[in-house]
Design an enzyme around this catalytic site. Sequence first.
Site, short mmCIF file in Angstrom:
data_model
loop_
_atom_site.label_atom_id
_atom_site.label_comp_id
_atom_site.label_asym_id
_atom_site.label_seq_id
_atom_site.Cartn_x
_atom_site.Cartn_y
_atom_site.Cartn_z
N TRP A 1 2.01 1.88 -8.83
CA TRP A 1 2.50 3.07 -9.53
C TRP A 1 3.96 2.89 -9.93
O TRP A 1 4.35 3.11 -11.08
CB TRP A 1 2.31 4.29 -8.62
N LYS B 1 0.79 -1.24 0.00
CA LYS B 1 0.00 0.00 0.00
C LYS B 1 0.82 1.29 0.00
O LYS B 1 0.34 2.36 0.33
CB LYS B 1 -1.01 0.06 1.17
N GLY C 1 2.38 2.36 -2.82
CA GLY C 1 2.49 2.87 -4.18
C GLY C 1 3.18 1.89 -5.12
O GLY C 1 3.68 2.27 -6.18
N GLY D 1 -5.59 7.43 -4.39
CA GLY D 1 -4.32 7.86 -4.99
C GLY D 1 -3.91 9.26 -4.57
O GLY D 1 -3.37 10.01 -5.37
N ARG E 1 5.87 5.31 2.16
CA ARG E 1 4.78 6.27 2.20
C ARG E 1 4.45 6.58 3.65
O ARG E 1 4.65 5.74 4.53
CB ARG E 1 3.56 5.62 1.51
N ARG F 1 -7.61 3.31 -5.44
CA ARG F 1 -8.67 3.81 -4.57
C ARG F 1 -8.73 5.32 -4.73
O ARG F 1 -9.39 5.82 -5.61
CB ARG F 1 -8.41 3.38 -3.12
N HIS G 1 7.88 -7.49 -1.38
CA HIS G 1 7.58 -6.82 -0.11
C HIS G 1 8.51 -7.34 1.00
O HIS G 1 8.34 -6.99 2.17
CB HIS G 1 6.14 -7.09 0.33
P1 A3P Z 1 -4.94 4.73 -1.60
O1 A3P Z 1 -5.59 3.52 -1.00
O2 A3P Z 1 -4.50 5.72 -0.57
O3 A3P Z 1 -5.74 5.37 -2.67
P2 A3P Z 1 0.09 -0.47 -3.62
O4 A3P Z 1 0.19 -0.31 -5.08
O5 A3P Z 1 1.41 -0.52 -2.92
O6 A3P Z 1 -0.83 -1.57 -3.23
O7 A3P Z 1 -0.54 0.90 -3.08
C1 A3P Z 1 -1.86 1.24 -3.39
C2 A3P Z 1 -2.04 2.72 -3.19
O8 A3P Z 1 -1.45 3.43 -4.28
C3 A3P Z 1 -3.51 3.11 -3.18
O9 A3P Z 1 -3.59 4.25 -2.31
C4 A3P Z 1 -3.74 3.44 -4.64
O10 A3P Z 1 -4.87 4.25 -4.87
C5 A3P Z 1 -2.45 4.18 -4.97
N1 A3P Z 1 -2.14 4.16 -6.41
C6 A3P Z 1 -2.27 3.13 -7.29
N2 A3P Z 1 -1.88 3.49 -8.50
C7 A3P Z 1 -1.49 4.78 -8.43
C8 A3P Z 1 -0.99 5.72 -9.39
N3 A3P Z 1 -0.83 5.39 -10.67
N4 A3P Z 1 -0.69 6.95 -8.96
C9 A3P Z 1 -0.85 7.30 -7.66
N5 A3P Z 1 -1.33 6.47 -6.71
C10 A3P Z 1 -1.63 5.20 -7.09
#
Ligand code: A3P
Length: 314
Positions: A75, A70, A72, A282, A156, A280, A134
Amino acid sequence: DEEKINAALNRYKEKIATLPKEKGWVTKDLYMYQGFWHQPGRVNSIEALMAIQDTFKAHPTDIYLATMPKSGTTWLKALVFALVKRHHYKNNTKSTHPLLVSNPHVCLPGITIEIFRNTPFYAEGDSPRLFATHIPYPLLSQSILDSGCRLVYLCRNPKDVLVSLFHFANKLRDKSLGLMTFEEAYQLFSKGVMPNGPYWDHVKGYRKASLEHPENVFFLTYEEMSVDIVDVVKRLANFLGYPFTEKEEAEGTVNEIVKLCGFKNLSEVNKHGLNNVFFREGKVGDWKNYLTDEMSRNLDEITEEKFKGLDISF
Ligand code: A3P
Protein backbone atom coordinates in the site's frame (compact mmCIF):
# COMPACT_ATOMS: atom_id res chain seq x y z
CA ASP A 1 30.01 -8.43 -11.97
CA GLU A 2 28.83 -12.01 -11.61
CA GLU A 3 32.19 -13.35 -10.41
CA LYS A 4 32.53 -10.71 -7.72
CA ILE A 5 28.94 -11.29 -6.63
CA ASN A 6 29.52 -15.03 -6.34
CA ALA A 7 32.71 -14.54 -4.35
CA ALA A 8 30.86 -12.25 -1.93
CA LEU A 9 27.95 -14.69 -1.68
CA ASN A 10 30.35 -17.50 -0.78
CA ARG A 11 31.94 -15.33 1.89
CA TYR A 12 28.51 -14.49 3.34
CA LYS A 13 27.43 -18.15 3.27
CA GLU A 14 30.46 -19.16 5.33
CA LYS A 15 29.61 -16.53 7.89
CA ILE A 16 25.90 -17.47 7.92
CA ALA A 17 26.73 -21.13 8.61
CA THR A 18 28.16 -20.07 11.99
CA LEU A 19 25.08 -18.11 13.14
CA PRO A 20 22.33 -19.20 15.57
CA LYS A 21 19.28 -20.65 13.78
CA GLU A 22 15.57 -20.89 14.42
CA LYS A 23 12.62 -22.30 12.54
CA GLY A 24 11.52 -20.11 9.64
CA TRP A 25 8.12 -19.08 8.26
CA VAL A 26 8.65 -18.99 4.51
CA THR A 27 12.13 -20.52 4.50
CA LYS A 28 13.15 -23.56 6.54
CA ASP A 29 15.46 -21.54 8.80
CA LEU A 30 16.02 -18.03 10.09
CA TYR A 31 19.43 -16.77 11.21
CA MET A 32 20.23 -14.39 14.05
CA TYR A 33 22.57 -11.63 12.89
CA GLN A 34 23.20 -8.31 14.64
CA GLY A 35 20.23 -8.84 16.94
CA PHE A 36 17.59 -9.70 14.32
CA TRP A 37 16.31 -12.81 12.50
CA HIS A 38 16.89 -13.07 8.75
CA GLN A 39 15.92 -15.36 5.90
CA PRO A 40 18.58 -16.85 3.67
CA GLY A 41 18.32 -16.34 -0.10
CA ARG A 42 18.76 -13.51 -2.55
CA VAL A 43 15.79 -11.23 -1.92
CA ASN A 44 15.17 -9.52 1.42
CA SER A 45 17.73 -11.94 2.77
CA ILE A 46 20.67 -12.02 5.10
CA GLU A 47 22.99 -12.24 2.09
CA ALA A 48 21.38 -9.13 0.65
CA LEU A 49 21.67 -7.34 3.99
CA MET A 50 25.40 -8.14 4.18
CA ALA A 51 25.90 -6.97 0.60
CA ILE A 52 23.99 -3.75 1.28
CA GLN A 53 26.03 -3.06 4.39
CA ASP A 54 29.20 -3.71 2.34
CA THR A 55 28.54 -1.90 -0.89
CA PHE A 56 25.30 0.10 -1.09
CA LYS A 57 25.68 3.84 -1.72
CA ALA A 58 22.78 6.06 -0.76
CA HIS A 59 22.13 9.45 -2.38
CA PRO A 60 20.94 12.40 -0.27
CA THR A 61 17.84 12.71 -2.50
CA ASP A 62 16.84 9.04 -2.06
CA ILE A 63 13.54 8.16 -0.41
CA TYR A 64 13.34 4.96 1.63
CA LEU A 65 10.21 3.14 2.75
CA ALA A 66 10.91 0.88 5.69
CA THR A 67 8.50 -1.68 7.07
CA MET A 68 8.22 -4.92 8.91
CA PRO A 69 6.84 -7.51 6.46
CA LYS A 70 3.01 -7.55 6.36
CA SER A 71 2.61 -4.05 7.76
CA GLY A 72 1.22 -2.50 4.57
CA THR A 73 4.38 -2.24 2.46
CA THR A 74 2.46 -2.78 -0.80
CA TRP A 75 0.00 0.00 0.00
CA LEU A 76 2.73 2.45 1.02
CA LYS A 77 4.81 1.65 -2.07
CA ALA A 78 1.85 2.37 -4.33
CA LEU A 79 1.00 5.64 -2.57
CA VAL A 80 4.52 7.03 -2.54
CA PHE A 81 5.14 6.00 -6.15
CA ALA A 82 1.87 7.58 -7.28
CA LEU A 83 2.40 10.77 -5.35
CA VAL A 84 6.04 11.40 -6.23
CA LYS A 85 5.51 10.58 -9.95
CA ARG A 86 2.14 12.27 -10.31
CA HIS A 87 3.24 15.04 -12.69
CA HIS A 88 4.95 12.59 -14.98
CA TYR A 89 1.84 10.47 -15.50
CA LYS A 90 -0.62 13.33 -15.39
CA ASN A 91 1.00 15.11 -18.33
CA ASN A 92 1.50 11.92 -20.25
CA THR A 93 -2.02 10.87 -21.11
CA LYS A 94 -0.80 8.42 -23.73
CA SER A 95 0.84 6.06 -21.27
CA THR A 96 -1.09 3.88 -18.85
CA HIS A 97 -0.27 4.45 -15.21
CA PRO A 98 2.17 1.70 -14.09
CA LEU A 99 0.00 0.92 -11.06
CA LEU A 100 -2.83 -0.05 -13.42
CA VAL A 101 -0.70 -2.73 -15.04
CA SER A 102 2.02 -3.82 -12.67
CA ASN A 103 2.58 -4.73 -9.06
CA PRO A 104 3.66 -1.95 -6.64
CA HIS A 105 6.67 -4.12 -5.79
CA VAL A 106 7.78 -3.80 -9.41
CA CYS A 107 7.15 -0.04 -9.55
CA LEU A 108 9.06 0.64 -6.35
CA PRO A 109 11.82 -1.92 -5.74
CA GLY A 110 13.47 -3.13 -2.56
CA ILE A 111 17.14 -2.09 -2.13
CA THR A 112 17.92 -5.74 -2.68
CA ILE A 113 17.16 -5.26 -6.33
CA GLU A 114 20.18 -2.95 -6.73
CA ILE A 115 22.41 -5.50 -5.09
CA PHE A 116 23.29 -8.72 -6.99
CA ARG A 117 22.47 -7.12 -10.34
CA ASN A 118 24.63 -5.88 -13.15
CA THR A 119 22.17 -3.27 -14.37
CA PRO A 120 20.88 -0.99 -11.63
CA PHE A 121 17.14 -0.33 -11.44
CA TYR A 122 17.70 3.42 -11.55
CA ALA A 123 19.76 5.21 -14.16
CA GLU A 124 22.64 7.47 -13.23
CA GLY A 125 21.20 10.84 -12.22
CA ASP A 126 17.66 9.60 -11.49
CA SER A 127 16.31 11.60 -8.59
CA PRO A 128 14.71 10.85 -6.29
CA ARG A 129 15.38 7.13 -6.25
CA LEU A 130 12.58 5.35 -4.39
CA PHE A 131 13.57 2.26 -2.43
CA ALA A 132 11.88 -0.02 0.06
CA THR A 133 13.48 -2.15 2.72
CA HIS A 134 12.69 -4.42 5.66
CA ILE A 135 16.14 -3.90 7.21
CA PRO A 136 15.94 -2.92 10.91
CA TYR A 137 17.05 0.64 11.67
CA PRO A 138 20.22 -0.20 13.62
CA LEU A 139 21.37 -2.44 10.74
CA LEU A 140 20.81 0.03 7.91
CA SER A 141 23.88 0.68 5.86
CA GLN A 142 25.94 3.55 7.26
CA SER A 143 25.68 5.14 3.85
CA ILE A 144 21.90 5.51 4.25
CA LEU A 145 22.16 6.84 7.79
CA ASP A 146 24.82 9.38 6.79
CA SER A 147 23.16 10.55 3.59
CA GLY A 148 20.54 12.77 5.24
CA CYS A 149 17.87 11.30 2.98
CA ARG A 150 14.20 10.90 3.86
CA LEU A 151 12.68 7.72 5.18
CA VAL A 152 9.09 6.70 5.84
CA TYR A 153 8.47 3.95 8.36
CA LEU A 154 5.15 2.13 8.44
CA CYS A 155 4.13 -0.26 11.20
CA ARG A 156 0.97 -2.14 12.15
CA ASN A 157 -0.69 -3.70 15.16
CA PRO A 158 1.46 -6.76 15.96
CA LYS A 159 -1.59 -9.03 16.24
CA ASP A 160 -2.65 -8.21 12.67
CA VAL A 161 0.96 -8.60 11.47
CA LEU A 162 1.01 -12.07 13.01
CA VAL A 163 -2.23 -13.11 11.28
CA SER A 164 -1.16 -11.61 7.96
CA LEU A 165 2.25 -13.30 8.08
CA PHE A 166 0.69 -16.61 9.06
CA HIS A 167 -1.39 -16.63 5.86
CA PHE A 168 1.41 -15.26 3.70
CA ALA A 169 3.89 -17.88 4.92
CA ASN A 170 1.48 -20.73 4.37
CA LYS A 171 0.97 -19.57 0.78
CA LEU A 172 4.68 -19.27 0.03
CA ARG A 173 6.30 -22.01 2.10
CA ASP A 174 8.02 -24.84 0.38
CA LYS A 175 5.58 -27.76 0.21
CA SER A 176 8.12 -30.02 1.92
CA LEU A 177 7.82 -27.93 5.10
CA GLY A 178 4.09 -28.53 5.44
CA LEU A 179 1.64 -25.88 6.65
CA MET A 180 2.19 -23.95 9.89
CA THR A 181 -0.48 -24.09 12.54
CA PHE A 182 -1.60 -20.77 14.00
CA GLU A 183 -0.36 -21.89 17.43
CA GLU A 184 3.10 -22.46 15.96
CA ALA A 185 3.07 -19.05 14.26
CA TYR A 186 2.00 -17.40 17.51
CA GLN A 187 4.78 -19.10 19.50
CA LEU A 188 7.47 -18.01 17.04
CA PHE A 189 6.11 -14.46 16.79
CA SER A 190 5.97 -14.07 20.60
CA LYS A 191 9.61 -15.12 20.83
CA GLY A 192 10.46 -12.49 18.23
CA VAL A 193 11.25 -15.12 15.61
CA MET A 194 10.06 -13.86 12.21
CA PRO A 195 11.85 -12.42 9.19
CA ASN A 196 13.41 -9.12 10.32
CA GLY A 197 12.05 -9.66 13.81
CA PRO A 198 11.71 -9.30 16.72
CA TYR A 199 8.72 -7.21 15.67
CA TRP A 200 9.04 -4.93 18.73
CA ASP A 201 12.73 -4.15 18.25
CA HIS A 202 12.10 -3.32 14.59
CA VAL A 203 9.37 -0.80 15.39
CA LYS A 204 11.27 0.63 18.33
CA GLY A 205 14.40 1.39 16.30
CA TYR A 206 12.51 3.42 13.71
CA ARG A 207 10.21 5.04 16.26
CA LYS A 208 13.18 6.37 18.22
CA ALA A 209 14.78 7.62 15.01
CA SER A 210 11.57 9.43 14.08
CA LEU A 211 11.45 11.14 17.48
CA GLU A 212 15.11 12.16 17.27
CA HIS A 213 15.11 13.15 13.58
CA PRO A 214 11.56 14.08 12.61
CA GLU A 215 12.79 15.90 9.50
CA ASN A 216 14.34 12.65 8.18
CA VAL A 217 12.10 9.89 9.52
CA PHE A 218 8.31 9.93 9.16
CA PHE A 219 6.46 7.42 11.34
CA LEU A 220 3.10 5.98 10.26
CA THR A 221 0.75 3.21 11.26
CA TYR A 222 -1.48 1.05 9.06
CA GLU A 223 -4.31 1.88 11.43
CA GLU A 224 -4.04 5.65 10.96
CA MET A 225 -3.92 5.08 7.20
CA SER A 226 -7.10 3.05 7.47
CA VAL A 227 -8.85 5.79 9.46
CA ASP A 228 -7.95 8.79 7.28
CA ILE A 229 -5.89 7.98 4.21
CA VAL A 230 -6.49 11.39 2.60
CA ASP A 231 -4.91 13.13 5.56
CA VAL A 232 -1.99 10.67 5.58
CA VAL A 233 -1.33 11.18 1.85
CA LYS A 234 -1.26 14.96 2.32
CA ARG A 235 1.14 14.69 5.24
CA LEU A 236 3.32 12.25 3.30
CA ALA A 237 3.41 14.65 0.36
CA ASN A 238 4.53 17.50 2.63
CA PHE A 239 7.18 15.40 4.32
CA LEU A 240 8.60 14.13 1.03
CA GLY A 241 8.73 17.60 -0.47
CA TYR A 242 5.88 17.09 -2.97
CA PRO A 243 3.04 19.05 -1.35
CA PHE A 244 -0.29 19.28 -3.16
CA THR A 245 -1.15 22.71 -4.51
CA GLU A 246 -4.54 24.26 -3.84
CA LYS A 247 -5.37 23.68 -7.49
CA GLU A 248 -4.54 19.99 -7.18
CA GLU A 249 -6.63 19.68 -4.06
CA ALA A 250 -9.55 21.37 -5.79
CA GLU A 251 -9.18 19.03 -8.77
CA GLY A 252 -9.36 15.98 -6.52
CA THR A 253 -5.79 14.79 -7.14
CA VAL A 254 -5.43 13.42 -3.62
CA ASN A 255 -8.58 11.34 -3.95
CA GLU A 256 -7.45 10.01 -7.31
CA ILE A 257 -4.22 8.75 -5.78
CA VAL A 258 -6.05 7.25 -2.82
CA LYS A 259 -8.40 5.42 -5.17
CA LEU A 260 -5.66 4.23 -7.50
CA CYS A 261 -3.78 2.76 -4.50
CA GLY A 262 -6.80 1.45 -2.63
CA PHE A 263 -7.17 -2.23 -1.81
CA LYS A 264 -10.05 -2.63 -4.25
CA ASN A 265 -8.18 -1.33 -7.28
CA LEU A 266 -4.79 -2.89 -6.54
CA SER A 267 -6.17 -6.31 -5.69
CA GLU A 268 -8.12 -6.27 -8.97
CA VAL A 269 -5.05 -5.26 -11.04
CA ASN A 270 -2.96 -7.91 -9.29
CA LYS A 271 -5.42 -10.75 -9.13
CA HIS A 272 -3.35 -13.13 -11.26
CA GLY A 273 -0.51 -15.42 -10.29
CA LEU A 274 1.76 -14.77 -7.35
CA ASN A 275 0.97 -11.04 -7.45
CA ASN A 276 -2.16 -11.61 -5.42
CA VAL A 277 -0.30 -12.94 -2.37
CA PHE A 278 0.15 -9.33 -1.20
CA PHE A 279 -3.62 -8.81 -1.03
CA ARG A 280 -5.74 -10.70 1.46
CA GLU A 281 -8.27 -8.84 3.65
CA GLY A 282 -6.73 -5.39 3.95
CA LYS A 283 -8.59 -4.72 7.19
CA VAL A 284 -7.83 -3.62 10.72
CA GLY A 285 -8.55 -6.12 13.50
CA ASP A 286 -8.71 -9.46 11.68
CA TRP A 287 -6.69 -10.81 14.62
CA LYS A 288 -9.97 -11.15 16.52
CA ASN A 289 -10.79 -14.11 14.31
CA TYR A 290 -7.58 -15.96 15.17
CA LEU A 291 -6.16 -15.14 18.62
CA THR A 292 -7.50 -16.63 21.83
CA ASP A 293 -8.02 -14.21 24.73
CA GLU A 294 -4.85 -15.51 26.31
CA MET A 295 -2.77 -15.02 23.14
CA SER A 296 -4.15 -11.52 22.77
CA ARG A 297 -3.46 -10.62 26.40
CA ASN A 298 0.05 -11.96 26.22
CA LEU A 299 0.94 -10.00 23.06
CA ASP A 300 -0.65 -6.85 24.50
CA GLU A 301 1.51 -7.20 27.61
CA ILE A 302 4.70 -7.61 25.59
CA THR A 303 3.76 -4.65 23.39
CA GLU A 304 2.94 -2.39 26.32
CA GLU A 305 6.20 -3.24 28.05
CA LYS A 306 8.38 -2.86 24.95
CA PHE A 307 6.76 0.35 23.68
CA LYS A 308 6.72 2.17 27.02
CA GLY A 309 7.36 5.88 26.52
CA LEU A 310 7.39 5.63 22.72
CA ASP A 311 3.86 6.98 22.21
CA ILE A 312 2.75 4.34 19.70
CA SER A 313 -0.92 3.40 19.46
CA PHE A 314 -2.77 1.22 17.01
P1 A3P B 1 -3.86 -8.72 5.48
O1 A3P B 1 -3.12 -10.01 5.33
O2 A3P B 1 -4.22 -8.42 6.90
O3 A3P B 1 -5.03 -8.60 4.58
P2 A3P B 1 2.73 -6.06 3.05
O4 A3P B 1 2.36 -5.25 1.86
O5 A3P B 1 3.63 -5.35 4.01
O6 A3P B 1 3.19 -7.41 2.68
O7 A3P B 1 1.37 -6.21 3.89
C1 A3P B 1 0.31 -6.97 3.39
C2 A3P B 1 -0.95 -6.58 4.10
O8 A3P B 1 -1.42 -5.32 3.60
C3 A3P B 1 -2.08 -7.57 3.85
O9 A3P B 1 -2.87 -7.55 5.04
C4 A3P B 1 -2.76 -6.95 2.65
O10 A3P B 1 -4.08 -7.40 2.46
C5 A3P B 1 -2.71 -5.48 3.02
N1 A3P B 1 -2.81 -4.59 1.85
C6 A3P B 1 -2.22 -4.73 0.63
N2 A3P B 1 -2.54 -3.73 -0.17
C7 A3P B 1 -3.36 -2.91 0.52
C8 A3P B 1 -4.03 -1.69 0.21
N3 A3P B 1 -3.93 -1.13 -1.00
N4 A3P B 1 -4.78 -1.13 1.17
C9 A3P B 1 -4.90 -1.69 2.39
N5 A3P B 1 -4.30 -2.85 2.74
C10 A3P B 1 -3.51 -3.45 1.82
